[in-house]
Design a protein around this motif. Sequence first.
Motif, PDB file in Angstrom:
ATOM      1  N   GLY A  14      52.212  42.187  41.068  1.00 26.50           N
ATOM      2  CA  GLY A  14      52.370  41.656  39.721  1.00 26.50           C
ATOM      3  C   GLY A  14      51.707  42.463  38.624  1.00 26.50           C
ATOM      4  N   LYS A  15      51.134  43.629  38.965  1.00 26.36           N
ATOM      5  CA  LYS A  15      50.452  44.462  37.972  1.00 26.36           C
ATOM      6  C   LYS A  15      50.968  45.886  38.062  1.00 26.36           C
ATOM      7  N   ASN A  16      50.812  46.625  36.984  1.00 26.07           N
ATOM      8  CA  ASN A  16      51.158  48.049  36.974  1.00 26.07           C
ATOM      9  C   ASN A  16      49.964  48.922  37.336  1.00 26.07           C
ATOM     10  N   TYR A  17      48.932  48.326  37.872  1.00 20.94           N
ATOM     11  CA  TYR A  17      47.709  49.008  38.280  1.00 20.94           C
ATOM     12  C   TYR A  17      47.075  48.190  39.399  1.00 20.94           C
ATOM     13  N   ALA A  18      46.044  48.740  39.992  1.00 22.73           N
ATOM     14  CA  ALA A  18      45.273  48.013  41.006  1.00 22.73           C
ATOM     15  C   ALA A  18      43.843  47.850  40.510  1.00 22.73           C
ATOM     16  N   VAL A  19      43.193  46.811  40.987  1.00 21.51           N
ATOM     17  CA  VAL A  19      41.781  46.584  40.682  1.00 21.51           C
ATOM     18  C   VAL A  19      40.969  47.142  41.846  1.00 21.51           C
ATOM     19  N   PRO A  20      40.054  48.102  41.587  1.00 20.90           N
ATOM     20  CA  PRO A  20      39.209  48.615  42.670  1.00 20.90           C
ATOM     21  C   PRO A  20      38.408  47.480  43.317  1.00 20.90           C
ATOM     22  N   LYS A  21      38.395  47.462  44.616  1.00 21.15           N
ATOM     23  CA  LYS A  21      37.751  46.368  45.366  1.00 21.15           C
ATOM     24  C   LYS A  21      36.250  46.293  45.137  1.00 21.15           C
ATOM     25  N   ASP A  22      35.628  47.406  44.701  1.00 15.01           N
ATOM     26  CA  ASP A  22      34.181  47.384  44.460  1.00 15.01           C
ATOM     27  C   ASP A  22      33.820  47.106  43.007  1.00 15.01           C
ATOM     28  N   ASN A  23      34.789  46.690  42.182  1.00 20.37           N
ATOM     29  CA  ASN A  23      34.445  46.266  40.820  1.00 20.37           C
ATOM     30  C   ASN A  23      33.476  45.084  40.900  1.00 20.37           C
ATOM     31  N   PRO A  24      32.559  44.948  39.953  1.00 16.74           N
ATOM     32  CA  PRO A  24      31.483  43.969  40.084  1.00 16.74           C
ATOM     33  C   PRO A  24      31.900  42.500  40.006  1.00 16.74           C
ATOM     34  N   PHE A  25      33.038  42.192  39.406  1.00 17.06           N
ATOM     35  CA  PHE A  25      33.407  40.791  39.228  1.00 17.06           C
ATOM     36  C   PHE A  25      34.616  40.371  40.058  1.00 17.06           C
ATOM     37  N   VAL A  26      34.993  41.202  41.026  1.00 12.76           N
ATOM     38  CA  VAL A  26      36.085  40.836  41.931  1.00 12.76           C
ATOM     39  C   VAL A  26      35.673  39.571  42.683  1.00 12.76           C
ATOM     40  N   GLY A  27      36.528  38.566  42.609  1.00 11.37           N
ATOM     41  CA  GLY A  27      36.264  37.316  43.313  1.00 11.37           C
ATOM     42  C   GLY A  27      35.347  36.347  42.591  1.00 11.37           C
ATOM     43  N   MET A  28      34.787  36.717  41.437  1.00  9.15           N
ATOM     44  CA  MET A  28      33.906  35.802  40.701  1.00  9.15           C
ATOM     45  C   MET A  28      34.749  34.822  39.893  1.00  9.15           C
ATOM     46  N   LYS A  29      34.439  33.561  40.007  1.00  8.73           N
ATOM     47  CA  LYS A  29      35.159  32.515  39.282  1.00  8.73           C
ATOM     48  C   LYS A  29      35.022  32.733  37.765  1.00  8.73           C
ATOM     49  N   ASP A  30      36.126  32.548  37.064  1.00  9.54           N
ATOM     50  CA  ASP A  30      36.192  32.652  35.594  1.00  9.54           C
ATOM     51  C   ASP A  30      35.855  34.043  35.062  1.00  9.54           C
ATOM     52  N   ALA A  31      35.996  35.074  35.881  1.00  9.17           N
ATOM     53  CA  ALA A  31      35.752  36.452  35.427  1.00  9.17           C
ATOM     54  C   ALA A  31      36.977  37.304  35.757  1.00  9.17           C
ATOM     55  N   ARG A  32      37.269  38.247  34.883  1.00  6.72           N
ATOM     56  CA  ARG A  32      38.372  39.170  35.132  1.00  6.72           C
ATOM     57  C   ARG A  32      37.902  40.260  36.088  1.00  6.72           C
ATOM     58  N   PRO A  33      38.639  40.526  37.145  1.00  2.00           N
ATOM     59  CA  PRO A  33      38.203  41.531  38.109  1.00  2.00           C
ATOM     60  C   PRO A  33      38.253  42.960  37.575  1.00  2.00           C
ATOM     61  N   GLU A  34      39.004  43.194  36.494  1.00  3.86           N
ATOM     62  CA  GLU A  34      39.087  44.534  35.905  1.00  3.86           C
ATOM     63  C   GLU A  34      37.802  44.948  35.180  1.00  3.86           C
ATOM     64  N   VAL A  35      36.955  43.982  34.821  1.00  2.00           N
ATOM     65  CA  VAL A  35      35.759  44.262  34.011  1.00  2.00           C
ATOM     66  C   VAL A  35      34.724  45.030  34.834  1.00  2.00           C
ATOM     67  N   TRP A  36      34.235  46.121  34.235  1.00  3.43           N
ATOM     68  CA  TRP A  36      33.153  46.918  34.819  1.00  3.43           C
ATOM     69  C   TRP A  36      31.827  46.569  34.154  1.00  3.43           C
ATOM     70  N   ALA A  37      31.847  46.415  32.825  1.00  2.00           N
ATOM     71  CA  ALA A  37      30.662  46.049  32.035  1.00  2.00           C
ATOM     72  C   ALA A  37      31.146  45.285  30.818  1.00  2.00           C
ATOM     73  N   TYR A  38      30.294  44.446  30.238  1.00  2.00           N
ATOM     74  CA  TYR A  38      30.733  43.594  29.122  1.00  2.00           C
ATOM     75  C   TYR A  38      29.586  43.337  28.143  1.00  2.00           C
ATOM     76  N   GLY A  39      29.913  42.622  27.072  1.00  2.00           N
ATOM     77  CA  GLY A  39      28.895  42.269  26.084  1.00  2.00           C
ATOM     78  C   GLY A  39      28.732  43.303  24.988  1.00  2.00           C
ATOM     79  N   PHE A  40      29.824  43.994  24.641  1.00  2.00           N
ATOM     80  CA  PHE A  40      29.793  44.977  23.557  1.00  2.00           C
ATOM     81  C   PHE A  40      30.396  44.341  22.315  1.00  2.00           C
ATOM     82  N   ARG A  41      29.860  44.656  21.150  1.00  2.00           N
ATOM     83  CA  ARG A  41      30.450  44.156  19.924  1.00  2.00           C
ATOM     84  C   ARG A  41      31.673  44.970  19.551  1.00  2.00           C
TER      85      ARG A  41
END
Length: 190
Positions: A14-41
């Motif tokens: 269902g995507k035109n890309y894959a999410v790396p399995k070692d991304n930090p939020f893979v499997g975390m409830k209410d988090a996007r698995p594509e995110v590597w780091a967050y909290g930037f203005r």
Amino acid sequence: SSILRIDVNRKDKGKNYAVPKDNPFVGMKDARPEVWAYGFRNPWRMSFDRQSGELFVGDVGWELWEMGHGIEKGGNYGWAAKEGPQPIKPEKIGPTPIRPPLIELPHTIACSVTGGFVYRGKKFPELRGAYIFGDWETRRLWAARFEGDRTKEMPEIARPSVRIVAFGEDRDGELYFLDHDNGTMHTIAR
């Protein structure tokens, strides 16, 4: 805002890309698995140090501070709970602890930070290993050096007459910056 990490050479269902399995939020409830780091203005230009592989990003502030960050896997960089050292909405922390910026510039000296590069060229040996970045509004350039997770020194190295909107580097590691107003390219000179 977030920094995402995706694999463009593969596709998940269902995507035109894959999410790396070692991304930090893979499997975390209410988090996007594509995110590597967050909290930037407003992350404005990021680069990898060609020698160490470290990722750096400039983050345009809101009312009081401009920031620069060394990015860590799963890192929370504070917005909208904080702007630099200033609390904004402390109840909005996120799922991981806030990491303080490596660089905090008050609006008395910077108003719109532009992320740069770690200098790896030969033209200025005294700048080798320093993170060179600038400010669009105040037209300044700095050379920051870090010791662990703190800024060791950050001398101002130039005040160009142009509004720095982006940096680039050539294959030899020499730096260039772009002027927003005229669309011209510049380099550092003694």
